[in-house]
Write an enzyme that holds these catalytic residues in place. Structure first.
Site, PDB file in Angstrom:
ATOM      1  N   HIS A 131       0.838  -1.207   0.000  1.00  0.00           N
ATOM      2  CA  HIS A 131       0.000   0.000   0.000  1.00  0.00           C
ATOM      3  C   HIS A 131       0.873   1.258   0.000  1.00  0.00           C
ATOM      4  O   HIS A 131       0.523   2.265   0.610  1.00  0.00           O
ATOM      5  CB  HIS A 131      -0.940  -0.006   1.215  1.00  0.00           C
ATOM      6  CG  HIS A 131      -1.946  -1.119   1.183  1.00  0.00           C
ATOM      7  ND1 HIS A 131      -2.813  -1.381   2.219  1.00  0.00           N
ATOM      8  CD2 HIS A 131      -2.235  -2.030   0.224  1.00  0.00           C
ATOM      9  CE1 HIS A 131      -3.589  -2.417   1.907  1.00  0.00           C
ATOM     10  NE2 HIS A 131      -3.251  -2.834   0.706  1.00  0.00           N
TER      11      HIS A 131
HETATM   12  P1  FAD Z   1      -1.460   1.621 -10.334  1.00  0.00           P
HETATM   13  O1  FAD Z   1      -2.763   0.975 -10.172  1.00  0.00           O
HETATM   14  O2  FAD Z   1      -0.238   0.910 -10.072  1.00  0.00           O
HETATM   15  O3  FAD Z   1      -1.459   2.380 -11.712  1.00  0.00           O
HETATM   16  C1  FAD Z   1      -0.325   2.931 -12.299  1.00  0.00           C
HETATM   17  C2  FAD Z   1      -0.324   2.538 -13.769  1.00  0.00           C
HETATM   18  O4  FAD Z   1       0.599   3.361 -14.456  1.00  0.00           O
HETATM   19  C3  FAD Z   1       0.119   1.092 -13.993  1.00  0.00           C
HETATM   20  O5  FAD Z   1      -0.827   0.423 -14.785  1.00  0.00           O
HETATM   21  C4  FAD Z   1       1.469   1.242 -14.696  1.00  0.00           C
HETATM   22  O6  FAD Z   1       1.746   0.208 -15.612  1.00  0.00           O
HETATM   23  C5  FAD Z   1       1.317   2.596 -15.388  1.00  0.00           C
HETATM   24  N1  FAD Z   1       2.575   3.289 -15.643  1.00  0.00           N
HETATM   25  C6  FAD Z   1       3.564   3.538 -14.767  1.00  0.00           C
HETATM   26  N2  FAD Z   1       4.570   4.195 -15.369  1.00  0.00           N
HETATM   27  C7  FAD Z   1       4.196   4.376 -16.665  1.00  0.00           C
HETATM   28  C8  FAD Z   1       4.809   4.976 -17.795  1.00  0.00           C
HETATM   29  N3  FAD Z   1       6.026   5.545 -17.715  1.00  0.00           N
HETATM   30  N4  FAD Z   1       4.155   4.971 -18.984  1.00  0.00           N
HETATM   31  C9  FAD Z   1       2.913   4.418 -19.096  1.00  0.00           C
HETATM   32  N5  FAD Z   1       2.298   3.815 -18.053  1.00  0.00           N
HETATM   33  C10 FAD Z   1       2.928   3.806 -16.852  1.00  0.00           C
HETATM   34  N6  FAD Z   1      -5.443  -2.649  -2.336  1.00  0.00           N
HETATM   35  C11 FAD Z   1      -6.666  -2.981  -1.888  1.00  0.00           C
HETATM   36  O7  FAD Z   1      -7.540  -2.120  -1.724  1.00  0.00           O
HETATM   37  N7  FAD Z   1      -6.988  -4.271  -1.598  1.00  0.00           N
HETATM   38  C12 FAD Z   1      -6.078  -5.287  -1.706  1.00  0.00           C
HETATM   39  O8  FAD Z   1      -6.404  -6.444  -1.433  1.00  0.00           O
HETATM   40  C13 FAD Z   1      -4.766  -4.964  -2.156  1.00  0.00           C
HETATM   41  N8  FAD Z   1      -3.806  -5.913  -2.277  1.00  0.00           N
HETATM   42  C14 FAD Z   1      -2.652  -5.627  -2.914  1.00  0.00           C
HETATM   43  C15 FAD Z   1      -1.770  -6.651  -3.264  1.00  0.00           C
HETATM   44  C16 FAD Z   1      -0.683  -6.400  -4.089  1.00  0.00           C
HETATM   45  C17 FAD Z   1       0.234  -7.527  -4.484  1.00  0.00           C
HETATM   46  C18 FAD Z   1      -0.442  -5.081  -4.571  1.00  0.00           C
HETATM   47  C19 FAD Z   1       0.721  -4.774  -5.495  1.00  0.00           C
HETATM   48  C20 FAD Z   1      -1.283  -4.037  -4.193  1.00  0.00           C
HETATM   49  C21 FAD Z   1      -2.371  -4.301  -3.363  1.00  0.00           C
HETATM   50  N9  FAD Z   1      -3.276  -3.298  -3.022  1.00  0.00           N
HETATM   51  C22 FAD Z   1      -4.496  -3.608  -2.513  1.00  0.00           C
HETATM   52  C23 FAD Z   1      -2.958  -1.872  -3.266  1.00  0.00           C
HETATM   53  C24 FAD Z   1      -3.619  -1.288  -4.500  1.00  0.00           C
HETATM   54  O9  FAD Z   1      -3.802  -2.270  -5.505  1.00  0.00           O
HETATM   55  C25 FAD Z   1      -2.749  -0.133  -5.003  1.00  0.00           C
HETATM   56  O10 FAD Z   1      -2.553   0.785  -3.954  1.00  0.00           O
HETATM   57  C26 FAD Z   1      -3.402   0.597  -6.164  1.00  0.00           C
HETATM   58  O11 FAD Z   1      -3.699  -0.310  -7.193  1.00  0.00           O
HETATM   59  C27 FAD Z   1      -2.505   1.710  -6.687  1.00  0.00           C
HETATM   60  O12 FAD Z   1      -3.233   2.480  -7.616  1.00  0.00           O
HETATM   61  P2  FAD Z   1      -2.548   3.644  -8.474  1.00  0.00           P
HETATM   62  O13 FAD Z   1      -3.568   4.149  -9.404  1.00  0.00           O
HETATM   63  O14 FAD Z   1      -1.883   4.598  -7.550  1.00  0.00           O
HETATM   64  O15 FAD Z   1      -1.382   2.911  -9.277  1.00  0.00           O
END
Ligand code: FAD
Length: 529
Positions: free
Chosen positions: A481
Site C-alpha cells: 500500500h
Molecule cells: P497503479 O494501479 O499501479 O497504476 C499505475 C499505472 O501506471 C500502472 O498500470 C502502470 O503500468 C502505469 N505506468 C507507470 N509508469 C508508466 C509509464 N512511464 N508509462 C505508461 N504507463 C505507466 N489494495 C486494496 O484495496 N486491496 C487489496 O487487497 C490490495 N492488495 C494488494 C496486493 C498487491 C500484491 C499489490 C501490489 C497491491 C495491493 N493493493 C491492494 C494496493 C492497490 O492495488 C494499489 O494501492 C493501487 O492499485 C494503486 O493504484 P494507483 O492508481 O496509484 O497505481
C-alpha cells in the site's frame, strides 16, 4: 409447429441476449489498441499517463463529456489471458518475472521485496482483491465531498465489487476475531468501522477478477483511445521567459521502440486541456523527475534539463509494513484471499490461506501454483508515520528508481506493530482456530517459522522470537500500500494540480499522506471517478 415456434423464440431470445452481451463488450475493446498502431503525432484534450487503478475511472469519466481522452499504459491487457487473473493464480501472476509480466518486482533499500503493476487496470489486476471504503478523515484530506465520494464508490461497486463467498478459512478467522474481542460484529459492509466485518471483493464467486479496466465500459467509445505497451518517457513543457512552464505533450514509445508524441489541443473557453499523471506512487514521482520537475541538483547530475526545482518530488514515501503469523493446518480446505477484516482503531487484521507463501520468499524457486495447508493471519496499521524517499537511479523510465521506506523508524509504528501482533497471536490461539492448529505447535514455534523464512533481505536477531519489537523489524514485509512522492500541499495543490506549472495534475496513490481505509483500491478508484 408449436415446438418449432418455441425453438425459434428460444433461438431469437438467445441471439438477442448474446448480442447484447457482445454489443456491451465490443465497443469496450475497440478503443483499446496496441501503441504500435498510434500515429507519430496526435492531439487530445486530456492525456492520462497510466491506465491503472486511478487512471481507468478517470479516463472513463472524462470521455463522457465533450473532451477527447488518450490513455497511455505501459503494460498489456488483462483481457488477453484471463486465467492469469483468476484468484487461484494470485501468487504465480505476482511472482512472474517475464518481461511482459503484469507485475514488476523491486526491492526497496530497506531490503524488502515489493511489486508494481504493469498492466491496464494497474494494481487491481495483481492485488489481493479486498475492497473497503475509507474513513471520513481521508475524504477531508483528499478534499472530496462526502456525497460525491458516496456516489463515486457506488459507481465503482456497480461494475467490480462482489459480496464474497463465505470461505471456510475466512469464517474461522472471523469467529476468532470476534472471540478475542474485535467487536462489534459488523456483518457485511464496505464501511471502515471498528469491529469485525466481511468486506467486498473484486473476485466474483467463480474466482474471476474484475479490475479497474472494467470501468472503461462506462467510457464513450467515440471519445477515448487507450494505447497498450505505450511507455511514457517524458512530459514536455512550453517554457517562455518569465512565464510558468506549461505541460504541452508527452513522448511515448511503442513495443517496436518507435517514438510517438501526443500533444494537448489548445484550450478553448469551452474545453480544458490537461495532462494527468496516474502512473502510481513509484511511476508518478519518477516521471515528474524524468520530465525535469524535482530536486534540481540531482536532476542535473543525471543530465536532465530542469523545468522546475521541486525538492519535494519523491519525498514522504511511505509503505504500510505487513506483520503476521503463518499457521500450518492439518486438512486441506479451499484457498481464499482476504475478505474479512478486524479493525481496532488504527490496527487492521486480515487473512489469506492455501497459497504457497514460500514463493513470496526471496530465492525460493518453489512451484508458485501448488496449494498448501497454510493460513496467513496478517496485519497492518494506519499511517505509517515512518517515511522515506524515491530517487532516480537512471534516466531509463523502465528501471526501478531507488526507494526507501524506513520501516519502523518512528517509534509509534513499532508500538502499533506490537499491538497488532498481540491481536494476531490471540486469534491464532483462539478456540475458533483450534481445529486448524497442530496441538503441539506453540506460539514461539510459529514466530520462529516466520523468522526463518527468507521474506526479506534483512538481518535476523537472536531475540526475534522473544521480543515482538525485534520480530516486527526482522520479518517486515510489504502490504503493497505504498504511497506518497507527490503529496497534496507539497507537490500538488488541493485540486491535484502540480504546483508551479500549468496543465498538469497527479491523481493516484502518490498524492496520499496515509493509505485510506484498511485497503486503498476503493478510494483510489473513487478518486479517479
Ligand atoms: P497503479 O494501479 O499501479 O497504476 C499505475 C499505472 O501506471 C500502472 O498500470 C502502470 O503500468 C502505469 N505506468 C507507470 N509508469 C508508466 C509509464 N512511464 N508509462 C505508461 N504507463 C505507466 N489494495 C486494496 O484495496 N486491496 C487489496 O487487497 C490490495 N492488495 C494488494 C496486493 C498487491 C500484491 C499489490 C501490489 C497491491 C495491493 N493493493 C491492494 C494496493 C492497490 O492495488 C494499489 O494501492 C493501487 O492499485 C494503486 O493504484 P494507483 O492508481 O496509484 O497505481
Amino acid at each position: 409447429m408449436g415446438l418449432k415456434f418455441i425453438a425459434l423464440v428460444f433461438v431469437v431470445v438467445f441471439a438477442y441476449f448474446n448480442g447484447l452481451n457482445y454489443a456491451e463488450k465490443a465497443p469496450k475493446f475497440s478503443f483499446i489498441q496496441e501503441a504500435t498502431s498510434a500515429p507519430e503525432v496526435s492531439f487530445y484534450d486530456y492525456i492520462i499517463i497510466g491506465g491503472g487503478t486511478a487512471g481507468c475511472p478517470l479516463a472513463a469519466t472524462l470521455s463522457t463529456g465533450e473532451s477527447n481522452v488518450l490513455v497511455l499504459e505501459r503494460g498489456g491487457s488483462p483481457y488477453t489471458n484471463t486465467t492469469k487473473v483468476r484468484m487461484k493464480n494470485f501468487i504465480s501472476t505476482l511472482t512472474d518475472n517475464s518481461p511482459d509480466s503484469f507485475s514488476q518486482a523491486f526491492v526497496s533499500e530497506d531490503g524488502v521485496p515489493n511489486n508494481r503493476a504493469r498492466v491496464l487496470g494497474g494494481g487491481t489486476v495483481i492485488n489481493v482483491g479486498f475492497y473497503g471504503r475509507a474513513e471520513p478523515s481521508f475524504l477531508k484530506q483528499a478534499g472530496v465531498d462526502e456525497a460525491v465520494a458516496k456516489d463515486s464508490y457506488a459507481w465503482v461497486e456497480k461494475k467490480l465489487v462482489h459480496k464474497p463467498v463465505a470461505f471456510e478459512w475466512q469464517s474461522a478467522v472471523r469467529s476468532g476475531l470476534l472471540e478475542v474481542g474485535v467487536l462489534p460484529d459488523n456483518g457485511f459492509t464496505y464501511a471502515h468501522i471498528n469491529g469485525t466485518k466481511t468486506s467486498g471483493t473484486i473476485f466474483d464467486r467463480n474466482g474471476n477478477r474484475h479490475t479497474a479496466a472494467d470501468l472503461l465500459q462506462y467510457a464513450n467509445p467515440n471519445r477515448i483511445k487507450v494505447y497498450l505497451h505505450a511507455v511514457v518517457h517524458k512530459i514536455t513543457f512550453r517554457t517562455k521567459d518569465g512565464c510558468r512552464p506549461k505541460a504541452e505533450g508527452v513522448i511515448f514509445y511503442d513495443a517496436n521502440g518507435r517514438k510517438h508524441t501526443a500533444y494537448l489541443k489548445n484550450e478553448s473557453n469551452s474545453r480544458a486541456s490537461e495532462i494527468v499523471l496516474s502512473a502510481g506512487a513509484i511511476g508518478s514521482p519518477q516521471l515528474l523527475m524524468l520530465s525535469g520537475i524535482g530536486p534540481a541538483a540531482r536532476l542535473r547530475s543525471l543530465g536532465i534539463k530542469v523545468v522546475l526545482d521541486q525538492p519535494m518530488v519523491g519525498r514522504d514515501m511511505a509503505d504500510n509494513p505487513l506483520y503476521g503469523l503463518i499457521i500450518s493446518y492439518p486438512n486441506s480446505i479451499p484457498l481464499s484471499l482476504a475478505t474479512v477484516a478486524g479493525i481496532v482503531d488504527k490496527i487492521y487484521i486480515e487473512t489469506v490461506n492455501g497459497y504457497d507463501f514460500s514463493s513470496l520468499s526471496l530465492g525460493s524457486g518453489a512451484p508458485a501454483n501448488s496449494t498448501t495447508n497454510l493460513g496467513f493471519i496478517l496485519g497492518k496499521f494506519k499511517g505509517p508515520t515512518s517515511e522515506g524517499y524515491l530517487e532516480l537511479k537512471s534516466t531509463n523510465v523502465s528501471d526501478n528508481p531507488n526507494v526507501r521506506f524506513n520501516y519502523y523508524h518512528a517509534a509509534d509504528d513499532l508500538r502499533n506493530c506490537v499491538r497488532g501482533m498481540k491481536t494476531v497471536i490471540d486469534v491464532v490461539n483462539s478456540e475458533s482456530l483450534s481445529r486448524y492448529r497442530f496441538r503441539n505447535t506453540t506460539t514461539r514455534d510459529l514466530l520462529k517459522m516466520m523468522v526463518d523464512l527468507p521474506v526479506n533481505l534483512r538481518p535476523r536477531h537472536a531475540n526475534a522470537t522473544t521480543s515482538l519489537e525485534q520480530y516486527c523489524i526482522d520479518t517486515v514485509m510489504t502490504f503493497w500500500h505504498y504511497h506518497g512522492g507527490c503529496r497534496i500541499g507539497k507537490v500538488v495543490d488541493r485540486d491535484y494540480k502540480v504546483i508551479g506549472v500549468d496543465s498538469l495534475r497527479v491523481i493516484d496513490a502518490s498524492t496520499f499522506a496515509f493509505s485510506p481505509g484498511t485497503n486503498p483500491q476503493a478510494s483510489i478508484m473513487m478518486l479517479g471517478r
